[in-house]
Design a protein around this motif. Structure first.
Motif, PDB file in Angstrom:
ATOM      1  N   ARG A  76     -11.405  -1.271 -40.070  1.00 26.58           N
ATOM      2  CA  ARG A  76     -12.469  -0.397 -40.561  1.00 26.58           C
ATOM      3  C   ARG A  76     -13.364  -1.112 -41.572  1.00 26.58           C
ATOM      4  N   SER A  77     -12.778  -1.983 -42.382  1.00 25.86           N
ATOM      5  CA  SER A  77     -13.574  -2.711 -43.379  1.00 25.86           C
ATOM      6  C   SER A  77     -14.548  -3.680 -42.722  1.00 25.86           C
ATOM      7  N   HIS A  78     -14.286  -4.043 -41.465  1.00 22.92           N
ATOM      8  CA  HIS A  78     -15.187  -4.932 -40.735  1.00 22.92           C
ATOM      9  C   HIS A  78     -15.963  -4.189 -39.643  1.00 22.92           C
ATOM     10  N   ARG A  79     -15.864  -2.870 -39.655  1.00 26.16           N
ATOM     11  CA  ARG A  79     -16.613  -2.012 -38.727  1.00 26.16           C
ATOM     12  C   ARG A  79     -16.283  -2.297 -37.261  1.00 26.16           C
ATOM     13  N   VAL A  80     -15.022  -2.564 -36.978  1.00 23.63           N
ATOM     14  CA  VAL A  80     -14.598  -2.775 -35.598  1.00 23.63           C
ATOM     15  C   VAL A  80     -13.463  -1.808 -35.229  1.00 23.63           C
ATOM     16  N   ILE A  81     -13.368  -0.700 -35.952  1.00 22.89           N
ATOM     17  CA  ILE A  81     -12.308   0.268 -35.690  1.00 22.89           C
ATOM     18  C   ILE A  81     -12.468   0.899 -34.312  1.00 22.89           C
ATOM     19  N   ASP A  82     -13.704   0.915 -33.773  1.00 22.18           N
ATOM     20  CA  ASP A  82     -13.940   1.489 -32.449  1.00 22.18           C
ATOM     21  C   ASP A  82     -13.262   0.684 -31.350  1.00 22.18           C
ATOM     22  N   HIS A  83     -12.870  -0.538 -31.646  1.00 25.07           N
ATOM     23  CA  HIS A  83     -12.163  -1.343 -30.649  1.00 25.07           C
ATOM     24  C   HIS A  83     -10.694  -0.930 -30.536  1.00 25.07           C
ATOM     25  N   ILE A  84     -10.219  -0.130 -31.505  1.00 23.99           N
ATOM     26  CA  ILE A  84      -8.818   0.301 -31.511  1.00 23.99           C
ATOM     27  C   ILE A  84      -8.693   1.776 -31.181  1.00 23.99           C
ATOM     28  N   ASN A  85      -9.465   2.612 -31.865  1.00 25.26           N
ATOM     29  CA  ASN A  85      -9.380   4.054 -31.680  1.00 25.26           C
ATOM     30  C   ASN A  85     -10.144   4.488 -30.437  1.00 25.26           C
ATOM     31  N   ALA A  86      -9.517   5.313 -29.638  1.00 31.34           N
ATOM     32  CA  ALA A  86     -10.204   5.871 -28.473  1.00 31.34           C
ATOM     33  C   ALA A  86     -11.287   6.827 -28.947  1.00 31.34           C
ATOM     34  N   PRO A  87     -12.536   6.653 -28.521  1.00 28.24           N
ATOM     35  CA  PRO A  87     -13.618   7.520 -29.004  1.00 28.24           C
ATOM     36  C   PRO A  87     -13.482   8.932 -28.456  1.00 28.24           C
ATOM     37  N   THR A  88     -13.895   9.895 -29.257  1.00 30.56           N
ATOM     38  CA  THR A  88     -13.927  11.285 -28.797  1.00 30.56           C
ATOM     39  C   THR A  88     -15.197  11.514 -27.995  1.00 30.56           C
ATOM     40  N   ALA A  89     -15.226  12.631 -27.321  1.00 25.25           N
ATOM     41  CA  ALA A  89     -16.368  12.938 -26.458  1.00 25.25           C
ATOM     42  C   ALA A  89     -17.655  12.980 -27.276  1.00 25.25           C
ATOM     43  N   GLY A  90     -18.666  12.251 -26.811  1.00 24.61           N
ATOM     44  CA  GLY A  90     -19.967  12.248 -27.469  1.00 24.61           C
ATOM     45  C   GLY A  90     -20.106  11.241 -28.586  1.00 24.61           C
ATOM     46  N   THR A  91     -19.026  10.530 -28.915  1.00 21.47           N
ATOM     47  CA  THR A  91     -19.106   9.553 -30.012  1.00 21.47           C
ATOM     48  C   THR A  91     -18.835   8.128 -29.534  1.00 21.47           C
ATOM     49  N   GLU A  92     -18.760   7.917 -28.240  1.00 25.17           N
ATOM     50  CA  GLU A  92     -18.454   6.598 -27.713  1.00 25.17           C
ATOM     51  C   GLU A  92     -19.577   5.615 -28.056  1.00 25.17           C
ATOM     52  N   LYS A  93     -19.165   4.430 -28.502  1.00 25.73           N
ATOM     53  CA  LYS A  93     -20.138   3.438 -28.946  1.00 25.73           C
ATOM     54  C   LYS A  93     -20.142   2.196 -28.066  1.00 25.73           C
ATOM     55  N   ARG A  94     -19.780   2.358 -26.822  1.00 27.56           N
ATOM     56  CA  ARG A  94     -19.797   1.237 -25.912  1.00 27.56           C
ATOM     57  C   ARG A  94     -21.225   0.721 -25.736  1.00 27.56           C
ATOM     58  N   PRO A  95     -21.421  -0.600 -25.679  1.00 25.25           N
ATOM     59  CA  PRO A  95     -22.771  -1.148 -25.564  1.00 25.25           C
ATOM     60  C   PRO A  95     -23.369  -0.894 -24.189  1.00 25.25           C
ATOM     61  N   GLN A  96     -24.676  -0.823 -24.145  1.00 26.16           N
ATOM     62  CA  GLN A  96     -25.385  -0.596 -22.897  1.00 26.16           C
ATOM     63  C   GLN A  96     -26.145  -1.838 -22.446  1.00 26.16           C
ATOM     64  N   GLN A  97     -26.740  -2.564 -23.376  1.00 28.81           N
ATOM     65  CA  GLN A  97     -27.516  -3.747 -23.025  1.00 28.81           C
ATOM     66  C   GLN A  97     -26.591  -4.945 -22.860  1.00 28.81           C
ATOM     67  N   GLU A  98     -27.020  -5.901 -22.038  1.00 28.01           N
ATOM     68  CA  GLU A  98     -26.207  -7.083 -21.781  1.00 28.01           C
ATOM     69  C   GLU A  98     -25.940  -7.867 -23.054  1.00 28.01           C
ATOM     70  N   GLU A  99     -26.953  -7.958 -23.904  1.00 27.42           N
ATOM     71  CA  GLU A  99     -26.798  -8.702 -25.158  1.00 27.42           C
ATOM     72  C   GLU A  99     -25.727  -8.059 -26.037  1.00 27.42           C
ATOM     73  N   ASP A 100     -25.725  -6.737 -26.081  1.00 25.41           N
ATOM     74  CA  ASP A 100     -24.732  -6.029 -26.878  1.00 25.41           C
ATOM     75  C   ASP A 100     -23.355  -6.089 -26.232  1.00 25.41           C
ATOM     76  N   LYS A 101     -23.297  -6.112 -24.905  1.00 27.47           N
ATOM     77  CA  LYS A 101     -22.011  -6.225 -24.223  1.00 27.47           C
ATOM     78  C   LYS A 101     -21.331  -7.545 -24.552  1.00 27.47           C
ATOM     79  N   GLU A 102     -22.127  -8.604 -24.629  1.00 29.41           N
ATOM     80  CA  GLU A 102     -21.558  -9.909 -24.978  1.00 29.41           C
ATOM     81  C   GLU A 102     -21.018  -9.898 -26.404  1.00 29.41           C
ATOM     82  N   LEU A 103     -21.748  -9.268 -27.309  1.00 24.97           N
ATOM     83  CA  LEU A 103     -21.289  -9.165 -28.691  1.00 24.97           C
ATOM     84  C   LEU A 103     -20.011  -8.336 -28.767  1.00 24.97           C
ATOM     85  N   TRP A 104     -19.971  -7.223 -28.041  1.00 23.24           N
ATOM     86  CA  TRP A 104     -18.766  -6.384 -28.024  1.00 23.24           C
ATOM     87  C   TRP A 104     -17.569  -7.186 -27.531  1.00 23.24           C
ATOM     88  N   SER A 105     -17.759  -7.944 -26.475  1.00 17.43           N
ATOM     89  CA  SER A 105     -16.672  -8.749 -25.921  1.00 17.43           C
ATOM     90  C   SER A 105     -16.180  -9.792 -26.916  1.00 17.43           C
TER      91      SER A 105
END
Length: 301
Positions: free
Chosen positions: A97-126
């Motif tokens: 959470r201190s590095h703002r990557v908690i979404d990689h661990i916690n399953a998002p609830t409906a309407g709060t999913e932060k999965r990337p949409q653009q290719e550039e963001d997908k690479e960063l997420w990966s």
């Protein structure tokens, strides 16, 4: 692009400040990068703009996680023999959470999913997901690593596998833990700290299998199987209403332990002084008797 040596231009000054942060970063490069990025705001902070020009935009996550030794923040190595899953998970989530990557661990609830949409963001997420996965692998035992390791896995998948290891067969685990918890005896431990730590660890394990232990029950269990030197503390705790928190009761026993150690040291010191004041033990002088015996033998001859 403004000149770097311009003293009047506000953006030029900000550029130099960001540039100095990067040049002077050395081993703390990532930490200083996070600090500079955190100063950017939605109104268009100039320093944040220059930071992005130097490093490139990082719009999806806000900033990248600092490259630091995870052991400095999560000091527990998760092992099956020394079950500390609850504590380990809490520390790991705080770090994420201190590095703002908690979404990689916690399953998002409906309407709060932060999965990337653009290719550039997908690479960063990966990239960030791989970094957090390295954190996880670095804080578990080799046995667990071989158990959950699979190629091309995500952090969330690895996290869920670990959780299932500790939370499967909940009822069976809860039954065994309940029995062990109620039979913890202080005589099996070297000191108060190890006794209290073991009780708290068992409470955490019970919580992991959906059988939480209330504070009052934990405190009553703490005082139920005490050794003789600590029997006097139990009534002080038992007659309180409400019962003290576990950490407060633990502190009372720790102070009692220190007092007992101090009294034992004083008794030992007093005994040593008493022995030294008595002087050496009296040794009978047999020289005169030996002399008389020898003299008698000569006269007899």
């Amino acid at each position: 692009m403004p000149k770097e040596n311009s003293s009047d231009d506000a953006e030029g000054k900000c550029f130099q400040r960001c540039r100095r942060k990067i040049v002077s970063a050395n081993d703390d490069y990532a930490e200083k990068m996070v600090l500079a990025m955190s100063k950017r705001n939605d109104s268009g902070d100039v320093e944040g703009k220059w930071f992005q020009r130097i490093h490139g935009p990082c719009e999806f996550h806000g900033f990248q996680p600092a490259i630091s030794n995870i052991k400095n923040h999560v000091s527990i190595t998760l092992e099956m023999e020394n079950v500390q899953y609850s504590t380990w998970a809490k520390l790991f989530k705080i770090h994420a959470r201190s590095h703002r990557v908690i979404d990689h661990i916690n399953a998002p609830t409906a309407g709060t999913e932060k999965r990337p949409q653009q290719e550039e963001d997908k690479e960063l997420w990966s990239t960030l997901d791989a970094t957090v996965l390295q954190w996880l692998y670095a804080t578990i035992s080799h046995d667990f690593l071989h158990t959950i390791f699979e190629p091309d896995t995500t952090v969330m998948e690895a996290w869920n596998r670990l959780r299932d290891i500790f939370q499967d067969n909940k009822h069976s685990r809860a039954f065994t833990l309940e029995y062990d918890f109620t039979h913890v005896d202080m005589t099996d431990f070297l000191n108060v700290s190890s006794y209290c730590q073991h009780l708290k660890s068992m409470v955490d394990q019970l919580k992991n299998v959906s059988s939480p232990v209330a504070n009052d029950r934990l405190v009553l269990q703490l005082i139920s199987r005490l050794t003789e030197p600590y029997q006097g503390v139990a009534p002080l705790i038992r007659h309180r209403d409400p019962l003290p928190q576990f950490y407060q009761a633990r502190s009372m026993f720790t102070l009692e332990e220190a007092d007992c150690a101090k009294k034992a040291a004083q008794i030992s010191s007093a005994a040593l002084v008493a022995r030294s004041s008595e002087g050496p033990p009296n040794v009978p002088d047999n020289s005169s008797s030996n002399h008389n015996t020898n003299s008698g033998k000569r006269n007899h001859n």
